[in-house]
Design a protein around this motif. Structure first.
Motif, PDB file in Angstrom:
ATOM      1  N   UNK A  38       0.638  46.220  16.853  1.00 46.48           N
ATOM      2  CA  UNK A  38       1.702  46.747  17.710  1.00 46.48           C
ATOM      3  C   UNK A  38       1.297  48.094  18.305  1.00 46.48           C
ATOM      4  N   UNK A  39       0.213  48.682  17.783  1.00 43.63           N
ATOM      5  CA  UNK A  39      -0.267  49.971  18.292  1.00 43.63           C
ATOM      6  C   UNK A  39      -1.337  49.791  19.347  1.00 43.63           C
ATOM      7  N   UNK A  40      -1.935  50.887  19.750  1.00 44.34           N
ATOM      8  CA  UNK A  40      -3.004  50.876  20.743  1.00 44.34           C
ATOM      9  C   UNK A  40      -4.243  50.204  20.137  1.00 44.34           C
ATOM     10  N   UNK A  41      -4.870  49.268  20.855  1.00 39.23           N
ATOM     11  CA  UNK A  41      -6.056  48.602  20.300  1.00 39.23           C
ATOM     12  C   UNK A  41      -7.218  49.575  20.122  1.00 39.23           C
ATOM     13  N   UNK A  42      -8.068  49.272  19.151  1.00 43.89           N
ATOM     14  CA  UNK A  42      -9.256  50.081  18.912  1.00 43.89           C
ATOM     15  C   UNK A  42     -10.232  49.928  20.067  1.00 43.89           C
ATOM     16  N   UNK A  43     -10.390  48.697  20.564  1.00 48.39           N
ATOM     17  CA  UNK A  43     -11.280  48.399  21.693  1.00 48.39           C
ATOM     18  C   UNK A  43     -10.596  47.415  22.622  1.00 48.39           C
ATOM     19  N   UNK A  44     -11.028  47.415  23.877  1.00 49.46           N
ATOM     20  CA  UNK A  44     -10.543  46.456  24.854  1.00 49.46           C
ATOM     21  C   UNK A  44     -11.733  45.953  25.660  1.00 49.46           C
ATOM     22  N   UNK A  45     -11.754  44.680  25.949  1.00 48.14           N
ATOM     23  CA  UNK A  45     -12.790  44.098  26.804  1.00 48.14           C
ATOM     24  C   UNK A  45     -12.140  43.012  27.645  1.00 48.14           C
ATOM     25  N   UNK A  46     -12.930  42.339  28.454  1.00 47.98           N
ATOM     26  CA  UNK A  46     -12.397  41.324  29.357  1.00 47.98           C
ATOM     27  C   UNK A  46     -13.277  40.084  29.325  1.00 47.98           C
ATOM     28  N   UNK A  47     -12.672  38.917  29.589  1.00 50.83           N
ATOM     29  CA  UNK A  47     -13.446  37.691  29.708  1.00 50.83           C
ATOM     30  C   UNK A  47     -14.026  37.602  31.114  1.00 50.83           C
ATOM     31  N   UNK A  48     -15.087  36.822  31.251  1.00 51.23           N
ATOM     32  CA  UNK A  48     -15.662  36.619  32.578  1.00 51.23           C
ATOM     33  C   UNK A  48     -15.016  35.397  33.233  1.00 51.23           C
ATOM     34  N   UNK A  49     -15.604  34.913  34.312  1.00 44.89           N
ATOM     35  CA  UNK A  49     -15.020  33.772  35.027  1.00 44.89           C
ATOM     36  C   UNK A  49     -15.140  32.465  34.252  1.00 44.89           C
ATOM     37  N   UNK A  50     -15.900  32.476  33.146  1.00 49.70           N
ATOM     38  CA  UNK A  50     -16.006  31.304  32.279  1.00 49.70           C
ATOM     39  C   UNK A  50     -15.199  31.480  30.997  1.00 49.70           C
ATOM     40  N   UNK A  51     -14.446  32.573  30.894  1.00 51.71           N
ATOM     41  CA  UNK A  51     -13.641  32.838  29.706  1.00 51.71           C
ATOM     42  C   UNK A  51     -14.429  33.415  28.546  1.00 51.71           C
ATOM     43  N   UNK A  52     -15.689  33.789  28.773  1.00 50.24           N
ATOM     44  CA  UNK A  52     -16.553  34.285  27.703  1.00 50.24           C
ATOM     45  C   UNK A  52     -16.416  35.801  27.576  1.00 50.24           C
ATOM     46  N   UNK A  53     -16.382  36.269  26.337  1.00 50.44           N
ATOM     47  CA  UNK A  53     -16.393  37.703  26.063  1.00 50.44           C
ATOM     48  C   UNK A  53     -17.256  37.959  24.842  1.00 50.44           C
ATOM     49  N   UNK A  54     -17.656  39.184  24.658  1.00 50.32           N
ATOM     50  CA  UNK A  54     -18.465  39.548  23.503  1.00 50.32           C
ATOM     51  C   UNK A  54     -18.088  40.917  22.989  1.00 50.32           C
ATOM     52  N   UNK A  55     -18.187  41.084  21.680  1.00 47.95           N
ATOM     53  CA  UNK A  55     -17.945  42.385  21.064  1.00 47.95           C
ATOM     54  C   UNK A  55     -18.981  42.595  19.963  1.00 47.95           C
ATOM     55  N   UNK A  56     -19.265  43.833  19.664  1.00 47.19           N
ATOM     56  CA  UNK A  56     -20.100  44.137  18.501  1.00 47.19           C
ATOM     57  C   UNK A  56     -19.228  44.895  17.508  1.00 47.19           C
ATOM     58  N   UNK A  57     -19.435  44.610  16.237  1.00 49.79           N
ATOM     59  CA  UNK A  57     -18.629  45.216  15.195  1.00 49.79           C
ATOM     60  C   UNK A  57     -19.451  45.358  13.921  1.00 49.79           C
ATOM     61  N   UNK A  58     -18.967  46.149  13.003  1.00 50.69           N
ATOM     62  CA  UNK A  58     -19.633  46.274  11.713  1.00 50.69           C
ATOM     63  C   UNK A  58     -19.501  44.966  10.956  1.00 50.69           C
ATOM     64  N   UNK A  59     -20.581  44.549  10.319  1.00 51.66           N
ATOM     65  CA  UNK A  59     -20.544  43.335   9.513  1.00 51.66           C
ATOM     66  C   UNK A  59     -19.566  43.530   8.362  1.00 51.66           C
ATOM     67  N   UNK A  60     -18.759  42.529   8.102  1.00 48.11           N
ATOM     68  CA  UNK A  60     -17.805  42.587   7.006  1.00 48.11           C
ATOM     69  C   UNK A  60     -16.508  43.303   7.336  1.00 48.11           C
ATOM     70  N   UNK A  61     -16.375  43.801   8.565  1.00 48.71           N
ATOM     71  CA  UNK A  61     -15.157  44.516   8.948  1.00 48.71           C
ATOM     72  C   UNK A  61     -14.075  43.532   9.363  1.00 48.71           C
ATOM     73  N   UNK A  62     -12.839  43.844   9.043  1.00 52.18           N
ATOM     74  CA  UNK A  62     -11.718  43.012   9.457  1.00 52.18           C
ATOM     75  C   UNK A  62     -11.378  43.342  10.897  1.00 52.18           C
ATOM     76  N   UNK A  63     -11.240  42.324  11.728  1.00 52.91           N
ATOM     77  CA  UNK A  63     -10.828  42.537  13.125  1.00 52.91           C
ATOM     78  C   UNK A  63      -9.690  41.584  13.464  1.00 52.91           C
ATOM     79  N   UNK A  64      -8.865  42.023  14.397  1.00 48.78           N
ATOM     80  CA  UNK A  64      -7.776  41.183  14.914  1.00 48.78           C
ATOM     81  C   UNK A  64      -7.910  41.168  16.424  1.00 48.78           C
ATOM     82  N   UNK A  65      -7.758  39.996  17.032  1.00 51.34           N
ATOM     83  CA  UNK A  65      -7.900  39.847  18.469  1.00 51.34           C
ATOM     84  C   UNK A  65      -6.623  39.301  19.076  1.00 51.34           C
ATOM     85  N   UNK A  66      -6.308  39.797  20.276  1.00 48.54           N
ATOM     86  CA  UNK A  66      -5.233  39.213  21.072  1.00 48.54           C
ATOM     87  C   UNK A  66      -5.768  39.099  22.486  1.00 48.54           C
TER      88      UNK A  66
END
Length: 94
Positions: free
Chosen positions: A62-90
């Motif tokens: 419900x708060x401000x996201x840690x990171x924001x990115x966008x999908x391309x025209x094929x719906x593909x996106x990528x992120x890098x994160x620490x291994x073993x870290x918990x992430x939530x995506x919307x």
């Protein structure tokens, strides 16, 4: 500074395109990072040019996201994160 070598794991194209969760046992190095490449979909529809909000650790979605990115025209996106870290995506799309 020591050199670190990422350890790769291949996931076949059929598994990646199926839309199902792929479980894989991977090894980590002291580098401790991983790259996630995914396709945003909803009801078998690819979400083109959508916004992807990412929260890390115990951050509330419900708060401000840690990171924001966008999908391309094929719906593909990528992120890098620490291994073993918990992430939530919307994903936000029209």
């Amino acid at each position: 500074m020591a050199n670190y070598k990422p350890i790769g794991k291949v996931i076949g194209a059929a598994s990646a395109a199926s839309g199902t969760t792929v479980h894989a046992k991977i090894s980590t190095t002291s580098w401790g990072l991983m790259l996630i490449r995914a396709t945003a979909t909803f009801s078998n529809t690819i979400l083109k040019s959508a916004a992807v909000a990412i929260w890390t650790a115990a951050a509330l979605t419900t708060g401000v996201p840690t990171y924001t990115t966008f999908t391309d025209t094929s719906g593909i996106y990528g992120i890098s994160t620490k291994a073993g870290a918990q992430i939530k995506l919307k994903v936000y799309s029209k």
